[in-house]
Scaffold this active site. Structure first.
Site, PDB file in Angstrom:
ATOM      1  N   ASP A  31      25.062   6.983  36.265  1.00  0.00           N
ATOM      2  CA  ASP A  31      23.720   6.429  36.465  1.00  0.00           C
ATOM      3  C   ASP A  31      23.316   6.728  37.902  1.00  0.00           C
ATOM      4  O   ASP A  31      24.171   6.747  38.794  1.00  0.00           O
ATOM      5  CB  ASP A  31      23.730   4.906  36.224  1.00  0.00           C
ATOM      6  CG  ASP A  31      22.335   4.358  35.934  1.00  0.00           C
ATOM      7  OD1 ASP A  31      22.080   3.959  34.791  1.00  0.00           O
ATOM      8  OD2 ASP A  31      21.505   4.344  36.874  1.00  0.00           O
ATOM      9  N   LYS A  36      24.331  -0.315  40.672  1.00  0.00           N
ATOM     10  CA  LYS A  36      24.799  -0.594  39.306  1.00  0.00           C
ATOM     11  C   LYS A  36      26.197  -0.005  39.105  1.00  0.00           C
ATOM     12  O   LYS A  36      27.098  -0.648  38.566  1.00  0.00           O
ATOM     13  CB  LYS A  36      23.817   0.026  38.299  1.00  0.00           C
ATOM     14  CG  LYS A  36      24.051  -0.426  36.876  1.00  0.00           C
ATOM     15  CD  LYS A  36      23.204   0.350  35.899  1.00  0.00           C
ATOM     16  CE  LYS A  36      21.860  -0.297  35.658  1.00  0.00           C
ATOM     17  NZ  LYS A  36      21.096   0.362  34.593  1.00  0.00           N
ATOM     18  N   THR A  88      13.152   5.436  27.413  1.00  0.00           N
ATOM     19  CA  THR A  88      11.947   6.170  26.982  1.00  0.00           C
ATOM     20  C   THR A  88      10.828   5.145  26.857  1.00  0.00           C
ATOM     21  O   THR A  88      10.444   4.771  25.753  1.00  0.00           O
ATOM     22  CB  THR A  88      12.187   6.878  25.632  1.00  0.00           C
ATOM     23  OG1 THR A  88      12.710   5.919  24.695  1.00  0.00           O
ATOM     24  CG2 THR A  88      13.142   8.029  25.756  1.00  0.00           C
ATOM     25  N   GLU A 148      21.076   4.650  18.152  1.00  0.00           N
ATOM     26  CA  GLU A 148      21.842   3.420  18.295  1.00  0.00           C
ATOM     27  C   GLU A 148      21.114   2.291  17.584  1.00  0.00           C
ATOM     28  O   GLU A 148      19.912   2.161  17.706  1.00  0.00           O
ATOM     29  CB  GLU A 148      21.972   3.117  19.803  1.00  0.00           C
ATOM     30  CG  GLU A 148      22.881   1.973  20.113  1.00  0.00           C
ATOM     31  CD  GLU A 148      24.197   2.089  19.388  1.00  0.00           C
ATOM     32  OE1 GLU A 148      24.997   2.945  19.766  1.00  0.00           O
ATOM     33  OE2 GLU A 148      24.425   1.325  18.414  1.00  0.00           O
ATOM     34  N   PHE A 149      21.863   1.498  16.823  1.00  0.00           N
ATOM     35  CA  PHE A 149      21.223   0.408  16.072  1.00  0.00           C
ATOM     36  C   PHE A 149      21.663  -0.964  16.566  1.00  0.00           C
ATOM     37  O   PHE A 149      21.508  -1.959  15.864  1.00  0.00           O
ATOM     38  CB  PHE A 149      21.525   0.559  14.569  1.00  0.00           C
ATOM     39  CG  PHE A 149      21.049   1.863  13.996  1.00  0.00           C
ATOM     40  CD1 PHE A 149      19.691   2.091  13.806  1.00  0.00           C
ATOM     41  CD2 PHE A 149      21.940   2.874  13.674  1.00  0.00           C
ATOM     42  CE1 PHE A 149      19.235   3.301  13.282  1.00  0.00           C
ATOM     43  CE2 PHE A 149      21.500   4.084  13.160  1.00  0.00           C
ATOM     44  CZ  PHE A 149      20.139   4.298  12.958  1.00  0.00           C
ATOM     45  N   PHE A 246      17.353 -11.616   8.914  1.00  0.00           N
ATOM     46  CA  PHE A 246      16.112 -11.149   9.537  1.00  0.00           C
ATOM     47  C   PHE A 246      14.894 -11.722   8.844  1.00  0.00           C
ATOM     48  O   PHE A 246      13.942 -11.013   8.516  1.00  0.00           O
ATOM     49  CB  PHE A 246      16.072  -9.612   9.530  1.00  0.00           C
ATOM     50  CG  PHE A 246      15.913  -9.070  10.917  1.00  0.00           C
ATOM     51  CD1 PHE A 246      16.956  -9.107  11.810  1.00  0.00           C
ATOM     52  CD2 PHE A 246      14.696  -8.573  11.358  1.00  0.00           C
ATOM     53  CE1 PHE A 246      16.807  -8.654  13.104  1.00  0.00           C
ATOM     54  CE2 PHE A 246      14.536  -8.110  12.645  1.00  0.00           C
ATOM     55  CZ  PHE A 246      15.602  -8.143  13.526  1.00  0.00           C
ATOM     56  N   LEU A 247      14.944 -13.012   8.621  1.00  0.00           N
ATOM     57  CA  LEU A 247      13.882 -13.669   7.862  1.00  0.00           C
ATOM     58  C   LEU A 247      13.471 -14.960   8.554  1.00  0.00           C
ATOM     59  O   LEU A 247      12.997 -15.884   7.920  1.00  0.00           O
ATOM     60  CB  LEU A 247      14.431 -13.972   6.450  1.00  0.00           C
ATOM     61  CG  LEU A 247      13.555 -13.752   5.222  1.00  0.00           C
ATOM     62  CD1 LEU A 247      12.912 -12.388   5.230  1.00  0.00           C
ATOM     63  CD2 LEU A 247      14.347 -13.939   3.941  1.00  0.00           C
ATOM     64  N   GLY A 254       9.655  -9.527  19.914  1.00  0.00           N
ATOM     65  CA  GLY A 254       9.512  -8.894  21.221  1.00  0.00           C
ATOM     66  C   GLY A 254      10.736  -8.071  21.561  1.00  0.00           C
ATOM     67  O   GLY A 254      11.421  -7.573  20.675  1.00  0.00           O
ATOM     68  N   CYS A 257      12.485  -3.028  22.284  1.00  0.00           N
ATOM     69  CA  CYS A 257      12.486  -1.992  21.237  1.00  0.00           C
ATOM     70  C   CYS A 257      11.313  -2.092  20.253  1.00  0.00           C
ATOM     71  O   CYS A 257      10.530  -1.148  20.132  1.00  0.00           O
ATOM     72  CB  CYS A 257      13.805  -2.026  20.476  1.00  0.00           C
ATOM     73  SG  CYS A 257      15.207  -1.878  21.590  1.00  0.00           S
TER      74      CYS A 257
HETATM   75  C1  UGA Z   1      16.331  -4.203  17.642  1.00  0.00           C
HETATM   76  C2  UGA Z   1      16.970  -3.824  16.296  1.00  0.00           C
HETATM   77  O1  UGA Z   1      17.289  -5.007  15.560  1.00  0.00           O
HETATM   78  C3  UGA Z   1      18.233  -2.994  16.508  1.00  0.00           C
HETATM   79  O2  UGA Z   1      18.759  -2.596  15.251  1.00  0.00           O
HETATM   80  C4  UGA Z   1      17.867  -1.760  17.352  1.00  0.00           C
HETATM   81  O3  UGA Z   1      19.018  -0.978  17.624  1.00  0.00           O
HETATM   82  C5  UGA Z   1      17.254  -2.220  18.678  1.00  0.00           C
HETATM   83  O4  UGA Z   1      16.086  -3.001  18.400  1.00  0.00           O
HETATM   84  C6  UGA Z   1      16.908  -0.982  19.474  1.00  0.00           C
HETATM   85  O5  UGA Z   1      16.013  -0.246  19.057  1.00  0.00           O
HETATM   86  O6  UGA Z   1      17.605  -0.699  20.458  1.00  0.00           O
HETATM   87  P1  UGA Z   1      16.816  -6.048  19.531  1.00  0.00           P
HETATM   88  O7  UGA Z   1      15.518  -5.616  20.139  1.00  0.00           O
HETATM   89  O8  UGA Z   1      18.004  -6.207  20.391  1.00  0.00           O
HETATM   90  O9  UGA Z   1      17.245  -5.051  18.346  1.00  0.00           O
HETATM   91  O10 UGA Z   1      16.553  -7.487  18.884  1.00  0.00           O
HETATM   92  P2  UGA Z   1      16.378  -8.101  17.408  1.00  0.00           P
HETATM   93  O11 UGA Z   1      17.535  -8.962  17.125  1.00  0.00           O
HETATM   94  O12 UGA Z   1      16.026  -7.075  16.429  1.00  0.00           O
HETATM   95  O13 UGA Z   1      15.111  -9.041  17.666  1.00  0.00           O
HETATM   96  C7  UGA Z   1      13.820  -8.508  17.941  1.00  0.00           C
HETATM   97  C8  UGA Z   1      12.786  -9.609  17.918  1.00  0.00           C
HETATM   98  O14 UGA Z   1      12.647 -10.141  16.606  1.00  0.00           O
HETATM   99  C9  UGA Z   1      13.123 -10.806  18.821  1.00  0.00           C
HETATM  100  O15 UGA Z   1      11.976 -11.226  19.495  1.00  0.00           O
HETATM  101  C10 UGA Z   1      13.626 -11.863  17.853  1.00  0.00           C
HETATM  102  O16 UGA Z   1      13.435 -13.189  18.295  1.00  0.00           O
HETATM  103  C11 UGA Z   1      12.771 -11.547  16.632  1.00  0.00           C
HETATM  104  N1  UGA Z   1      13.398 -12.027  15.362  1.00  0.00           N
HETATM  105  C12 UGA Z   1      14.532 -11.456  14.914  1.00  0.00           C
HETATM  106  C13 UGA Z   1      12.778 -13.049  14.654  1.00  0.00           C
HETATM  107  O17 UGA Z   1      11.709 -13.559  15.069  1.00  0.00           O
HETATM  108  N2  UGA Z   1      13.338 -13.447  13.478  1.00  0.00           N
HETATM  109  C14 UGA Z   1      14.467 -12.901  12.994  1.00  0.00           C
HETATM  110  O18 UGA Z   1      14.910 -13.317  11.887  1.00  0.00           O
HETATM  111  C15 UGA Z   1      15.090 -11.882  13.720  1.00  0.00           C
END
Ligand code: UGA
Length: 426
Positions: A31, A36, A88, A148-149, A246-247, A254, A257
């Site tokens: 980096d 860091k 990005t 990456e997921f 995820f419901l 927010g 991502c």
């Molecule tokens: C998300 C994706 O879930 C990952 O699979 C992906 O790799 C990542 O983006 C990325 O592109 O790097 P992340 O942003 O860490 O992951 O967070 P999430 O857990 O997906 O939550 C995103 C938003 O949805 C948060 O604001 C969270 O509070 C909200 N959320 C999530 C809800 O309101 N309800 C839920 O049931 C789940």
């Protein structure tokens, strides 16, 4: 054991470096940020992620993981794989800004060993891999896409136990070589073209964001029709095609991502003359979700927020992370301040930004002291254990809004008004 370099040590880069070192590879993380790199070399994590520092300590001791801010050291390590994990960000038009990615690729083109593979983990618009290959001007270096997921907050687990691994490459044998790195992980693995792999990442994030927008809209409808949203979502989720994860409704999705990737996907579609009306509507629905949360707080304050004190519990975009990028909580706080409110915010881990009218509290109870309204905006587990009796006694007027549906029903007996996003769970 393979020799791997990881370029860019943000959330994705750092967890990738740790994950690959845990699989037994020799990893050098690079980096440009010297502070860091020095923190990481001491085994300290610049981000809050459960299990990260423990893993760093073990891997640094085993000498399988090293960090540098000198690109020459990356060249000297003769990596067979170079993972590119730079940011990005979204530019003004909504598209992904590839300035850093392009400049890193040019730099790497000068040092990548013959027969090495540049593996792009950064989320990039469809077609970027091909463009980078041209930019490299190296016929002896290959390109692959390996999205990456991982989710922040559960990143270490997501990297070690992913649902699937996707590798896209357009030259024969390249995807297979990248997949060999992950031999130690037992999960479905697929080889695709670079373009498919790039699109899989955006499509997955946009789909999940769309799902949450739908859930948030159903929560509003449940509230207005006096249906119980927990029961509605439970009944919906029992259909195997829908599923229960995820419901969870909230004040909007927010993070670093979903907001950026949904806009970028719409922009990609526009560029090629396609339409994604569902994703565009999901973005609009998400704005409405945080507007509704603001409106609920205004109503609890008696219709006027000027000079009212609002206590906010949680500023991170979700629990178990210190990340406040595109946090719905911050958007809501911003709107409350515009309405003339004064805000006292507390978060167990995330930093409260410095802003006029916004102050940082050192505990949930301190934030609630003297407040007219208390709003729970991040679902940190500690909030559900705070005593409603003690909290409401400290408040001036004990109106409470639970935007994450985490407070127990007993709050209803203590608060002057108790409002839950999506309606009562009774
Ligand atoms: C998300 C994706 O879930 C990952 O699979 C992906 O790799 C990542 O983006 C990325 O592109 O790097 P992340 O942003 O860490 O992951 O967070 P999430 O857990 O997906 O939550 C995103 C938003 O949805 C948060 O604001 C969270 O509070 C909200 N959320 C999530 C809800 O309101 N309800 C839920 O049931 C789940």
């Amino acid at each position: 054991m393979k020799s791997v370099a990881v370029v860019g040590l943000g959330y994705v880069g750092l967890t990738t470096a740790v994950g690959l070192a845990q699989l037994g590879h020799k990893v050098l993380g690079f980096d440009t940020d010297a502070s860091k790199v020095s923190l990481l070399s001491d085994g300290k994590s610049p981000i809050y992620e459960e299990g990260m520092e423990l893993a760093l300590g073990t891997l640094i001791d085993s000498k399988n993981l090293n960090f540098t801010n000198h690109i020459e050291q990356v060249a000297d390590s003769k990596p067979e794989f170079i993972f590119v994990c730079v940011a990005t960000p979204q530019d003004k038009s909504g598209a992904a800004n590839l300035t850093v990615l392009n400049s890193v690729t040019s730099q790497l083109s000068a040092i990548a060993p013959t027969d090495s593979i540049l593996v792009v983990k950064s989320t990039v618009p469809v077609g970027t891999g091909r463009i980078l290959a041209e930019l490299m001007q190296r016929k002896d270096v290959f390109m692959a896409s390996n999205p990456e997921f991982l989710r922040e907050g559960t990143a270490m687990r997501d990297v070690a136990e992913p649902d699937r691994i996707v590798v896209g490459a357009n030259s024969p044998g390249v995807a297979g070589r990248v997949l060999e790195l992950y031999e130690g992980i037992d999960c479905p693995k697929i080889e695709t073209s670079v373009e498919s792999s790039e699109l899989i990442k955006y499509a997955a994030n946009a789909y999940l964001a769309m799902r949450l927008s739908f859930v948030n809209d159903i929560a509003e409808l449940s509230e207005k029709t006096h249906a119980n949203v927990d029961q509605v979502l439970q009944g919906m989720g029992m259909d195997k095609r829908i599923g229960t994860s995820f419901l969870k409704p909230g004040p909007g999705w927010g993070g670093s991502c979903f907001p950026k990737d949904t806009c970028a996907l719409v922009s990609i579609a526009n560029t090629v003359g396609a339409n994604l009306p569902l994703v565009e509507t999901a973005i609009a629905s998400n704005r409405a979700a945080s507007d509704r949360a603001v409106q609920a707080i205004v109503e609890l304050a008696g219709g006027d927020l000027s000079n009212k004190l609002v206590a906010v519990w949680g500023v991170a975009f979700k629990a178990h992370t210190d990340d406040v990028r595109d946090s719905p909580a911050l958007k809501i706080i911003e709107a409350l301040l515009k309405h003339g409110a004064v805000v006292q915010a507390y978060d167990p881990i995330a930093s409260v930004p410095e802003q006029t009218g916004l102050s940082k509290s050192s505990s949930a109870l301190q934030a609630a002291t003297g407040a007219d309204v208390l709003a729970i905006l991040t679902e940190w587990p500690e909030f559900s254990g705070v005593s409603p009796e003690e909290t409401t006694k400290l408040m001036k007027n004990s109106a409470v809004f639970d935007a994450r549906r985490i407070l127990p029903e007993s709050w209803r007996n203590h608060a002057s008004e108790f409002r839950v996003l999506g309606g009562s769970s009774k």
